[in-house]
Design an enzyme around this catalytic site. Structure first.
Site, short mmCIF file in Angstrom:
data_model
loop_
_atom_site.label_atom_id
_atom_site.label_comp_id
_atom_site.label_asym_id
_atom_site.label_seq_id
_atom_site.Cartn_x
_atom_site.Cartn_y
_atom_site.Cartn_z
N HIS A 1 1.95 4.65 -2.86
CA HIS A 1 2.11 6.09 -2.65
C HIS A 1 3.51 6.54 -3.04
O HIS A 1 3.69 7.55 -3.75
CB HIS A 1 1.88 6.44 -1.18
CG HIS A 1 0.47 6.24 -0.72
ND1 HIS A 1 -0.61 6.73 -1.42
CD2 HIS A 1 -0.03 5.65 0.39
CE1 HIS A 1 -1.72 6.43 -0.76
NE2 HIS A 1 -1.40 5.77 0.33
N HIS B 1 0.84 -1.20 0.00
CA HIS B 1 0.00 0.00 0.00
C HIS B 1 0.88 1.25 0.00
O HIS B 1 0.68 2.17 -0.81
CB HIS B 1 -0.91 -0.01 1.23
CG HIS B 1 -1.73 1.23 1.40
ND1 HIS B 1 -3.08 1.28 1.12
CD2 HIS B 1 -1.40 2.47 1.83
CE1 HIS B 1 -3.54 2.49 1.36
NE2 HIS B 1 -2.53 3.23 1.80
N GLU B 2 1.87 1.28 0.89
CA GLU B 2 2.74 2.44 0.98
C GLU B 2 3.66 2.55 -0.22
O GLU B 2 4.02 3.66 -0.63
CB GLU B 2 3.54 2.38 2.28
CG GLU B 2 2.71 2.33 3.56
CD GLU B 2 1.75 3.50 3.70
OE1 GLU B 2 2.01 4.56 3.09
OE2 GLU B 2 0.73 3.35 4.40
#
Length: 446
Positions: A28, A24-25
């Protein structure tokens, strides 16, 4: 051995969850760097740093509590109007902010903290200076990664292991007829009471392992067909032909009218239909990509519906934690509860090794789908809050161009920090309630 398998299941789940958070990170970070934003930190977990290393301008690491993660991109908040240069607030501005209330002081402090990592030459590498569509991509990449990961995990389950398909073979015969009510949908199934009528299937002498081949003269080809015939029969006479141990047996009974969910797609809608009292044996059938797409679309819609009913579900969890009512099987769970389910799956002696493995994969897929969609909720501190700010900025600037007004500039996300603090408090309280409930009143899977 069972305890060892339970622990192994928990460990596999926690590692899988940490990897999901990390990806998920990564979503980003990758797009942030692609668009030129300076990324100073990438960490999985919270709390004390266990390990870290620096590569270029970014510090990568793992923290002690693997229940989250973060990427630090500089310039998430624009500077205040008094300081358009992007430098930290001046002493005079801090004094003014402190006189306007607690939230104003918090916003002022957040702005100052945001620019502690800004070095000379970073002025054009600030997140808030990205175009609105780049902000949308950067903030949406994390949640999108979780959704894509959910599709891949469920795709592996359906295509490599198979999806359960009901057959016309009986796996269970009901002892009695228990009407379904809207209230009972959220409760564990109760046992038969002396006042409950005997199920027609039990009266007819049907057994586990019987294969239904005919119902009232109609040849049976699928469970869906049999279900339609039983429901339409209401309280009429029923002649049932089953195959048992290689022999065909004909039995007679009367189906009864009972309150049941209208369908699997509309379980909350209760209708009165014919009831026999048998459950089908399910077999695994490997599926193709088309099935994965349509099924995941259905899962996505049901997850969105679950998000809408989450506040009401939390009330039920709180009552269960206080011992006021049983814990519903479909109630939300914390990481503690999900880990317990993972351990139960891994230590279940009735499941094969493949069933255990793909059961854990499906559990991780469900977690990723929920986390991804939850992060799209348009409220800070969730990713959707930043995405909503980017869309609002685009609309506001577009309207200004149409009416030839001055450019209103970047949307000030800092103004939404009070909402972020309230939402963070709500999420924290809900998490504590869920953890406590998962300890004192865990979900009991059948």
């Amino acid at each position: 051995m069972t305890a060892l398998l339970f622990v192994a299941g928990v460990v596999v789940f926690v590692v899988g969850l940490a990897v999901s958070i990390g990806l998920h990170e990564v979503g980003h970070m990758v797009f942030g760097k692609l668009f030129g934003v300076k990324v100073t930190q990438y960490f999985v977990g919270f709390g004390r740093t266990v390990w870290s290393t620096r590569r270029g301008e970014t510090e990568y690491g793992v923290k002690a509590v693997p229940l989250g993660g973060y990427v630090k991109m500089i310039g998430m908040l624009p500077p205040g109007k008094h300081d358009p240069s992007g430098e930290p607030d001046t002493e005079s501005s801090r004094v003014r902010a402190s006189t306007t209330g607690m939230f104003s002081q918090l916003i002022s402090d957040a702005r100052r903290a945001e620019y502690e990592h800004v070095q000379p030459g970073d002025e054009d590498r600030l997140f808030y200076k990205l175009s609105w569509w780049r902000k949308l991509i950067v903030m949406g990449a994390g949640a999108t990664t979780n959704v894509v990961l959910a599709f891949l995990l469920f795709g592996a389950v359906f295509m490599l292991h198979g999806a359960p398909v009901p057959t016309t073979t009986v796996s269970q015969v009901s002892d009695c007829v228990i009407a379904v009510t809207p209230q009972s949908l959220d409760q564990p199934p109760r046992k038969c009471a002396p006042s409950d009528p005997v199920a027609p299937a039990r009266q007819a002498g049907l057994h586990k392992g019987d294969r239904v081949v005919a119902f009232n003269g109609a040849k049976i080809h699928s469970w869906a067909q049999l279900t339609r015939l039983i429901r339409a029969n209401r309280d009429g006479a029923a002649t049932i032909v089953v195959e048992r141990n290689g022999h065909r047996i004909t039995t007679h009974t009367n189906t009864t009218v009972s309150a049941r969910p209208k369908s699997a797609d509309a379980p909350e809608t209760i209708v009165k239909v014919g009831f026999l009292g048998i459950a089908p044996k399910q077999v695994l059938v490997k599926r193709d990509a088309g099935y994965v797409v349509t099924t995941m679309a259905d899962y996505t819609w049901k997850t969105l519906q679950a998000l809408g009913t989450l506040p009401g579900k939390m009330v039920g969890v709180a009552k269960a934690a206080l011992g006021l009512q049983p814990r519903a099987e479909d109630s939300p769970m914390s990481v503690v509860g999900a880990s317990r389910v993972a351990g139960s799956v891994a230590s279940n002696q009735r499941l094969s090794g493949a069933d255990k493995l793909f059961g854990l994969v499906a559990l991780l897929g469900g977690i990723n789908l929920f986390v991804g969609l939850f992060n799209f909720v348009p409220l800070l501190p969730l990713d959707g809050g930043h995405m909503a700010g980017a869309l609002f900025e685009a609309v506001r600037r577009g309207v200004a161009r149409v009416f030839r007004r001055p450019d209103p500039g970047y949307f000030d996300t800092a103004k939404l920090l009070p909402v972020a603090y309230v939402m963070a408090a709500v999420i924290l309280v809900a998490s504590v309630v869920l953890v406590y409930a998962d300890i004192v009143a865990p979900v009991r899977l059948r």
